[in-house]
Design an enzyme around this catalytic site. Structure first.
Site, PDB file in Angstrom:
ATOM      1  CG  HIS A 150      -1.933  -1.134   1.190  1.00  0.00           C
ATOM      2  ND1 HIS A 150      -2.726  -1.477   0.126  1.00  0.00           N
ATOM      3  CD2 HIS A 150      -2.154  -2.083   2.150  1.00  0.00           C
ATOM      4  CE1 HIS A 150      -3.416  -2.580   0.428  1.00  0.00           C
ATOM      5  NE2 HIS A 150      -3.086  -2.969   1.640  1.00  0.00           N
ATOM      6  CG  ASP A 171      -5.066  -6.195  -0.198  1.00  0.00           C
ATOM      7  OD1 ASP A 171      -4.929  -7.105   0.635  1.00  0.00           O
ATOM      8  OD2 ASP A 171      -5.193  -5.003   0.141  1.00  0.00           O
TER       9      ASP A 171
HETATM   10 ZN    ZN Z   1      -3.352  -6.993   2.414  1.00  0.00          ZN
END
Ligand code: ZN
Length: 453
Positions: free
Chosen positions: A273, A324
């Site tokens: 991220h 993810d």
């Molecule tokens: Zn993750």
């Protein structure tokens, strides 16, 4: 479907490390590319394709979350957020058996192959039984992930997650996190189980994943980095503004700032991220050599924020993409969402490409190299590399050439994935996984059971 010893594949066009080449003939033996010849003549019996690329790495996945894809899109009584989504995710995580995880992961990995991913980095934290006690084999769940990768035929980089706390400063874990939690001792046993699993699995790699700065203390982080033994190190970081505020309250530093100051972050690291960074953090992270593991579709789905892509790439930073939460499995979709988030944020077009460069080509090249580095894998159609490749179907847009094809695939979707080979084995044919029906049947049965519970 396997490419037998010494079989050959002929492509009208292929993207090689030195660029687009025409009439490329590849010889593959025992899953390895043993010869690459451009401007070649096809021989009778060669398998023919229009355009071949190296398969891509999906550097960040939580496989079990595929089970809740599309099931969290109803608004609650107040504003929804990452944190309310996480509560639903925890409830889901608590219901899944090892068999359920294997069935869901096999479906997911099949879908990843159909999208053009050849390797998955599984950031694996659902370790223990529903009551929080380890299974008799502490690596039971990891074994199910390995089994699912084997069923689908995808390359696996397993990233066992160390998770011990619910917040900065070593807070006790929450009850909903009980299936994720290890001590350093139990994690050592888990890693030992994972090492022997990966040792038996062709093309697989092993790393470690301290979950986040919320979930590990500085001392534990040091110990986990030691346990990585040269493998990749992945960590969630700065996904949410609340995480930044909590980190500042705990340490007076922001998460990326703290990590760069307190760990020897280098190209072995992948920061997942890295959404909320100052410009100084963005430039420092780029210069560290670490990969920024971006998950653009999930970050948009969860309302995380926008990564500072143009500054990071301007500074020479490395990026890769991951799916993810696995809400949507799309390689071209991840690259498109990444570029579109930058366009919306900066009110400009073609933000991530260099001047006069194709955005699609630049995104694909960057994510191929960053993804491979982050998962300790190879990339590129090169003699000596595993034959992990994909072909594109150009039927709907035969008038395109070279980088236009990549831009069309990513932004217009007229071009689609046709075939995918993993170590020379053709796992996807005409856009469909060769075992799709069987894998999907098991997945549907599992989902019906999970949703009725
Ligand atoms: Zn993750």
């Amino acid at each position: 479907m396997a490419m037998m010893n010494g079989t050959a594949l002929f492509a009208q066009k292929a993207l090689l490390p030195d660029g687009w080449r025409d009439r490329v003939r590849l010889l593959v033996e025992d899953g390895i590319i043993v010869s690459v010849e451009a401007d070649a003549t096809p021989a009778p019996g060669d398998e023919r394709h229009e355009l071949i690329l190296s398969a891509m790495s999906n550097l960040h996945s939580h496989a079990f979350q595929r089970a809740m894809a599309g099931l969290t899109e109803t608004r609650g009584p107040a504003d929804d957020s990452f944190w309310s989504w996480r509560n639903t995710m925890y409830r889901f995580a608590l219901t899944m058996s090892p068999e359920d995880v294997e069935a869901v992961a096999a479906q997911l990995y099949m879908e990843m192959l159909e999208a053009g991913f050849g390797r998955v980095g599984e950031f694996h934290y659902l370790h223990h039984g529903p009551d929080g006690d380890p299974y008799a084999n502490i690596a039971e769940m990891a074994e199910r992930i390995v089994a699912a990768a084997h069923i689908a035929g995808i390359n696996l980089t397993l990233l066992p997650v160390f998770y011990a706390h619910s917040g900065f400063g070593g807070l006790a874990p929450a009850d909903g996190q009980r299936r994720f939690i290890n001590s350093l001792d139990s994690f050592e046993r888990l890693m030992s189980g994972c090492r022997s699993l990966i040792g038996q699995c062709e093309g697989a790699a092993l790393g470690v994943a301290p979950h986040s700065l919320r979930a590990v203390t500085p001392q534990e982080l040091d110990a986990i980095v030691q346990a990585s033994a040269g493998g990749p190190i992945h960590i969630h970081i700065a996904e949410q503004t609340k995480e930044v505020a909590d980190c500042l309250a705990w340490s007076s530093a922001r998460p990326v700032e703290w990590l760069l100051d307190n760990a020897s972050v280098d190209e072995r690291w992948c920061l997942i991220h890295a959404t909320h960074m100052t410009e100084a953090e963005t430039r420092s992270l780029a210069r560290s050599g670490a990969v920024a593991g971006l998950c653009p579709i999930t970050e948009a789905n969860l309302g995380d924020g926008i990564f500072s892509g143009h500054i990071f790439l301007e500074e020479g930073g490395r990026i890769g993409v991951g799916s993810d939460s696995n809400v949507l499995i799309s390689l071209n979709g991840e690259l498109r969402q990444l570029e579109y988030s930058q366009r919306l944020g900066r009110q400009a077009r073609n933000v991530l490409a260099a001047p006069y460069q194709s955005t699609g080509r630049h995104l694909l090249d960057s994510a191929a190299h960053g993804g491979a580095l982050a998962l300790h894998a190879t990339t590129g159609i090169v003699t000596g590399h595993p034959a992990d490749m994909l072909s594109l179907d150009l039927t709907a847009a035969p008038y395109l050439v070279n980088d236009e094809i990549l831009d069309h695939w990513i932004f217009a979707e007229g071009v689609t994935v046709d075939s995918v080979w993993i170590r020379g084995r053709r796992q996807v044919v005409a856009g469909r996984h060769v075992a799709r029906d069987e894998i999907n049947r098991r997945f549907v049965t599992t989902m019906r059971k999970l949703l009725r519970q």
